[in-house]
Motif scaffolding. Sequence first.
Motif, mmCIF file in Angstrom:
data_model
loop_
_atom_site.group_PDB
_atom_site.id
_atom_site.type_symbol
_atom_site.label_atom_id
_atom_site.label_comp_id
_atom_site.label_asym_id
_atom_site.label_seq_id
_atom_site.Cartn_x
_atom_site.Cartn_y
_atom_site.Cartn_z
ATOM 1 N N ARG A 75 90.037 13.084 -2.462
ATOM 2 C CA ARG A 75 89.797 12.465 -3.766
ATOM 3 C C ARG A 75 88.320 12.582 -4.137
ATOM 4 O O ARG A 75 87.545 11.656 -3.946
ATOM 5 N N PRO A 76 87.950 13.729 -4.687
ATOM 6 C CA PRO A 76 86.555 13.880 -5.107
ATOM 7 C C PRO A 76 86.334 13.264 -6.475
ATOM 8 O O PRO A 76 87.255 13.181 -7.292
ATOM 9 N N GLY A 77 85.119 12.845 -6.708
ATOM 10 C CA GLY A 77 84.746 12.407 -8.045
ATOM 11 C C GLY A 77 84.394 13.640 -8.868
ATOM 12 O O GLY A 77 84.948 14.715 -8.659
ATOM 13 N N VAL A 78 83.461 13.495 -9.753
ATOM 14 C CA VAL A 78 83.010 14.629 -10.557
ATOM 15 C C VAL A 78 82.218 15.561 -9.650
ATOM 16 O O VAL A 78 81.303 15.139 -8.957
ATOM 17 N N LYS A 108 80.307 25.178 -12.431
ATOM 18 C CA LYS A 108 79.976 25.883 -13.667
ATOM 19 C C LYS A 108 80.545 25.145 -14.876
ATOM 20 O O LYS A 108 79.972 25.174 -15.958
ATOM 21 N N MET A 109 81.686 24.489 -14.704
ATOM 22 C CA MET A 109 82.317 23.765 -15.805
ATOM 23 C C MET A 109 81.453 22.588 -16.285
ATOM 24 O O MET A 109 81.513 22.222 -17.454
ATOM 25 N N THR A 110 80.643 22.008 -15.386
ATOM 26 C CA THR A 110 79.847 20.839 -15.758
ATOM 27 C C THR A 110 78.384 21.183 -16.019
ATOM 28 O O THR A 110 77.585 20.285 -16.259
ATOM 29 N N GLU A 111 78.040 22.479 -15.963
ATOM 30 C CA GLU A 111 76.653 22.887 -16.221
ATOM 31 C C GLU A 111 76.216 22.420 -17.604
ATOM 32 O O GLU A 111 76.970 22.502 -18.566
ATOM 33 N N LEU A 119 77.835 8.871 -9.268
ATOM 34 C CA LEU A 119 78.565 9.216 -8.054
ATOM 35 C C LEU A 119 79.124 10.636 -8.077
ATOM 36 O O LEU A 119 80.120 10.942 -7.422
ATOM 37 N N SER A 120 78.492 11.525 -8.844
ATOM 38 C CA SER A 120 78.935 12.915 -8.837
ATOM 39 C C SER A 120 78.497 13.579 -7.538
ATOM 40 O O SER A 120 77.644 13.060 -6.812
ATOM 41 N N THR A 121 79.099 14.714 -7.237
ATOM 42 C CA THR A 121 78.861 15.350 -5.949
ATOM 43 C C THR A 121 78.814 16.867 -6.101
ATOM 44 O O THR A 121 78.964 17.392 -7.199
ATOM 45 N N THR A 122 78.642 17.550 -5.010
ATOM 46 C CA THR A 122 78.558 19.009 -5.017
ATOM 47 C C THR A 122 79.757 19.606 -4.271
ATOM 48 O O THR A 122 80.371 18.935 -3.432
#
Length: 88
Positions: free
Chosen positions: A28-31, A35-38, A45-48
């Motif tokens: 369950r990843p967050g954001v 490339k879609m969020t560039e 709490l976004s992540t890589t």
Amino acid sequence: SSKAGMDGFLLGLGDSLVGTGVSVMVVRPGVVHTKMTEGMDAAPLSTTPEAVADAIVTGLARGSETVWVPGALRYVMMALRHVPRPIF
């Protein structure tokens, strides 16, 4: 809704496979920064992708059934599920 449907299906599948030697791990990843969020402001709490991959490897090594990335999302979602729908 498709993510929620898959989540529910996979949790049920994991339950039905208990004792067979097969297990299911739900991630369950967050954001995730892709490339879609560039160009977008970073969400809290976004992540890589690398952090998600590391969490998956760690979860597999531990035999986890559910992996939250970042881990703080687990506690945020635990609190949010108790908020009445009209307020949410």
